[in-house]
Design a protein around this motif. Structure first.
Motif, PDB file in Angstrom:
ATOM      1  N   GLY A 100      10.485   9.012   4.055  1.00 41.20           N
ATOM      2  CA  GLY A 100       9.309   9.709   3.550  1.00 41.20           C
ATOM      3  C   GLY A 100       8.415   8.781   2.768  1.00 41.20           C
ATOM      4  O   GLY A 100       8.882   7.889   2.096  1.00 41.20           O
ATOM      5  N   ALA A 101       7.118   9.008   2.850  1.00 40.25           N
ATOM      6  CA  ALA A 101       6.177   8.138   2.154  1.00 40.25           C
ATOM      7  C   ALA A 101       6.261   8.374   0.667  1.00 40.25           C
ATOM      8  O   ALA A 101       6.233   9.501   0.206  1.00 40.25           O
ATOM      9  CB  ALA A 101       4.758   8.420   2.650  1.00 40.25           C
ATOM     10  N   ALA A 102       6.326   7.280  -0.119  1.00 41.21           N
ATOM     11  CA  ALA A 102       6.474   7.404  -1.561  1.00 41.21           C
ATOM     12  C   ALA A 102       5.153   7.395  -2.275  1.00 41.21           C
ATOM     13  O   ALA A 102       5.084   7.725  -3.436  1.00 41.21           O
ATOM     14  CB  ALA A 102       7.337   6.263  -2.086  1.00 41.21           C
ATOM     15  N   GLY A 103       4.112   6.991  -1.685  1.00 35.71           N
ATOM     16  CA  GLY A 103       2.837   6.969  -2.388  1.00 35.71           C
ATOM     17  C   GLY A 103       1.857   6.114  -1.631  1.00 35.71           C
ATOM     18  O   GLY A 103       2.210   5.391  -0.738  1.00 35.71           O
ATOM     19  N   THR A 104       0.601   6.194  -2.002  1.00 38.57           N
ATOM     20  CA  THR A 104      -0.436   5.393  -1.381  1.00 38.57           C
ATOM     21  C   THR A 104      -1.056   4.505  -2.405  1.00 38.57           C
ATOM     22  O   THR A 104      -0.802   4.621  -3.598  1.00 38.57           O
ATOM     23  CB  THR A 104      -1.505   6.301  -0.758  1.00 38.57           C
ATOM     24  OG1 THR A 104      -2.086   7.066  -1.795  1.00 38.57           O
ATOM     25  CG2 THR A 104      -0.917   7.233   0.282  1.00 38.57           C
ATOM     26  N   ALA A 105      -1.906   3.606  -1.930  1.00 41.03           N
ATOM     27  CA  ALA A 105      -2.610   2.704  -2.833  1.00 41.03           C
ATOM     28  C   ALA A 105      -3.460   3.520  -3.776  1.00 41.03           C
ATOM     29  O   ALA A 105      -4.137   4.456  -3.401  1.00 41.03           O
ATOM     30  CB  ALA A 105      -3.495   1.757  -2.021  1.00 41.03           C
ATOM     31  N   GLY A 106      -3.409   3.151  -5.048  1.00 41.21           N
ATOM     32  CA  GLY A 106      -4.179   3.863  -6.044  1.00 41.21           C
ATOM     33  C   GLY A 106      -3.420   5.010  -6.653  1.00 41.21           C
ATOM     34  O   GLY A 106      -3.952   5.719  -7.511  1.00 41.21           O
ATOM     35  N   ALA A 107      -2.164   5.286  -6.210  1.00 38.63           N
ATOM     36  CA  ALA A 107      -1.379   6.392  -6.744  1.00 38.63           C
ATOM     37  C   ALA A 107      -0.070   5.882  -7.279  1.00 38.63           C
ATOM     38  O   ALA A 107       0.961   6.513  -7.152  1.00 38.63           O
ATOM     39  CB  ALA A 107      -1.137   7.441  -5.667  1.00 38.63           C
ATOM     40  N   LYS A 133       0.808  -1.215   0.000  1.00 36.38           N
ATOM     41  CA  LYS A 133       0.000   0.000   0.000  1.00 36.38           C
ATOM     42  C   LYS A 133       0.845   1.271   0.000  1.00 36.38           C
ATOM     43  O   LYS A 133       0.490   2.246  -0.643  1.00 36.38           O
ATOM     44  CB  LYS A 133      -0.936  -0.004   1.226  1.00 36.38           C
ATOM     45  CG  LYS A 133      -1.994  -1.091   1.162  1.00 36.38           C
ATOM     46  CD  LYS A 133      -2.862  -0.936  -0.079  1.00 36.38           C
ATOM     47  CE  LYS A 133      -3.871  -2.065  -0.195  1.00 36.38           C
ATOM     48  NZ  LYS A 133      -4.660  -1.972  -1.441  1.00 36.38           N
ATOM     49  N   HIS A 134       1.924   1.309   0.758  1.00 38.05           N
ATOM     50  CA  HIS A 134       2.781   2.492   0.819  1.00 38.05           C
ATOM     51  C   HIS A 134       4.241   2.069   0.719  1.00 38.05           C
ATOM     52  O   HIS A 134       4.612   0.987   1.178  1.00 38.05           O
ATOM     53  CB  HIS A 134       2.589   3.267   2.126  1.00 38.05           C
ATOM     54  CG  HIS A 134       1.195   3.773   2.336  1.00 38.05           C
ATOM     55  ND1 HIS A 134       0.204   2.981   2.847  1.00 38.05           N
ATOM     56  CD2 HIS A 134       0.633   4.981   2.091  1.00 38.05           C
ATOM     57  CE1 HIS A 134      -0.920   3.690   2.926  1.00 38.05           C
ATOM     58  NE2 HIS A 134      -0.689   4.898   2.464  1.00 38.05           N
ATOM     59  N   VAL A 135       5.050   2.917   0.130  1.00 35.65           N
ATOM     60  CA  VAL A 135       6.500   2.738   0.110  1.00 35.65           C
ATOM     61  C   VAL A 135       7.117   3.974   0.722  1.00 35.65           C
ATOM     62  O   VAL A 135       6.770   5.101   0.352  1.00 35.65           O
ATOM     63  CB  VAL A 135       7.032   2.522  -1.323  1.00 35.65           C
ATOM     64  CG1 VAL A 135       8.552   2.487  -1.311  1.00 35.65           C
ATOM     65  CG2 VAL A 135       6.485   1.231  -1.901  1.00 35.65           C
ATOM     66  N   PHE A 136       8.024   3.786   1.694  1.00 34.93           N
ATOM     67  CA  PHE A 136       8.677   4.892   2.372  1.00 34.93           C
ATOM     68  C   PHE A 136      10.122   5.009   1.874  1.00 34.93           C
ATOM     69  O   PHE A 136      10.859   4.023   1.851  1.00 34.93           O
ATOM     70  CB  PHE A 136       8.641   4.670   3.891  1.00 34.93           C
ATOM     71  CG  PHE A 136       7.301   4.939   4.501  1.00 34.93           C
ATOM     72  CD1 PHE A 136       7.069   6.091   5.217  1.00 34.93           C
ATOM     73  CD2 PHE A 136       6.256   4.047   4.327  1.00 34.93           C
ATOM     74  CE1 PHE A 136       5.828   6.341   5.775  1.00 34.93           C
ATOM     75  CE2 PHE A 136       5.016   4.283   4.873  1.00 34.93           C
ATOM     76  CZ  PHE A 136       4.792   5.446   5.601  1.00 34.93           C
TER      77      PHE A 136
END
Length: 307
Positions: A129-136, A27-30
């Motif tokens: 830092g968060a790289a993105g969320t699900a759906g992005a 879901k997220h990549v940091f």
């Protein structure tokens, strides 16, 4: 090591553990605030994906359309929950706690190969830092850039170095990489077996001896011994004597008796199956360009052969 270019492939795709079991979807990549490298991935776990677990992806591998991590599913699901600040960052303490849980030595994180060639002024960082969320997934690159910019001013104040690795001076060697195929197994329901009891009627035959009585007429002459009984009645009269005859007849009775116990058990059989897949390999070949003074023109390319 997962690259930033692979983030768009990774998000919303399955994550499998070291035994080949599906853990959930990414879901997220940091990203590391200083180097921009992917450091952590969160996976939806729990009942109906009700919680997210952090997994380090420094030793993960992207295989086709899914991510493989070297940790067991129950280990991942038991990872400590962490608080993320409003800017979408992990604190140094939270990252420490996660690395300790996964058994990764913090000193080994600080002394990763290539860190001695860190550019001046880059500093160190302990946040990701968060790289993105699900759906992005399509905006993963831009989100990663936002993660590095959010902590650029404080990159030199945190607890670990994470700058990008570069080739040092005098290093004239190339690294050749290739993919390895890891094949796991999943347990699926293949069918059902049941015991069913029903009643049938069949004809049986058995021979049994039976007895019956028949009339036999016996005649005896008049002797001195029986003369008195013979002369006791009138000489002539009508008379009759009746005898009851008996016979045996078969009588059939049935009773239910237990004859055996029946149960079902299962046993595992092992069969070999051939799995085919495609892996990529890098090849390294040498090319030589000669000057005009050497008497040669163009490139001197050696013949290509198998390695």
């Amino acid at each position: 090591m997962i690259t930033r270019e692979e983030i768009s492939i990774l998000l919303d795709h399955p994550v499998y553990d070291g035994d080949g079991n599906k853990v959930g979807d990414a879901k997220h990549v940091f990203l590391d605030d200083a180097s921009g490298r992917p450091e952590w991935v969160t996976v939806k776990t729990g009942m109906f994906g009700s919680s997210e677990s952090f997994i380090p992806i420094r030793d993960a591998a992207l295989v086709k359309d899914h991510l493989e991590v070297p940790y067991r599913k129950d280990k991942i699901k038991g990872a400590p929950s962490v608080d993320i600040d409003a800017g979408g960052h992990l604190s140094v303490d939270e990252e420490h706690r996660l690395y300790d849980y996964y058994g990764i030595d913090w000193d080994s994180v600080l002394t990763e190969p290539g860190e001695r060639d860190r550019s001046p002024g880059m500093g160190t960082t302990g946040t990701a830092g968060a790289a993105g969320t699900a759906g992005a997934a399509g905006a993963a690159g831009a989100a990663g850039a936002a993660g590095t910019a959010g902590a650029a001013g404080t990159a030199g104040t945190a607890g670990r170095r994470s700058e990008a690795r570069t080739r040092g001076p005098g290093d004239d060697a190339m690294t050749r990489s290739e993919e390895r195929m890891h094949v796991g197994v999943e347990r699926h329901e293949a069918g059902r077996a049941r015991l069913r009891k029903y009643v049938v009627t069949e004809e049986v035959q058995q021979t049994v001896p039976v007895r019956h009585e028949e009339v036999r007429v016996e005649r005896e002459p008049i002797t001195d011994a029986n003369r008195g009984e013979a002369m006791s009645g009138p000489a002539f009269k009508e008379d009759e004597h009746e005898v009851t005859l008996y016979e045996e007849r078969p009588v059939v009775e049935t009773e239910a008796v237990p004859v055996e116990r029946v149960r079902m058990t299962t046993e595992e059989k092992t069969a070999d199956e051939t799995v085919r897949g495609r892996v990529r390999k890098e090849r390294i070949e040498a090319e030589t360009e000669m000057d005009e003074e050497s008497g040669r023109r163009g490139r001197d390319v050696p013949k290509r052969g198998r390695e």
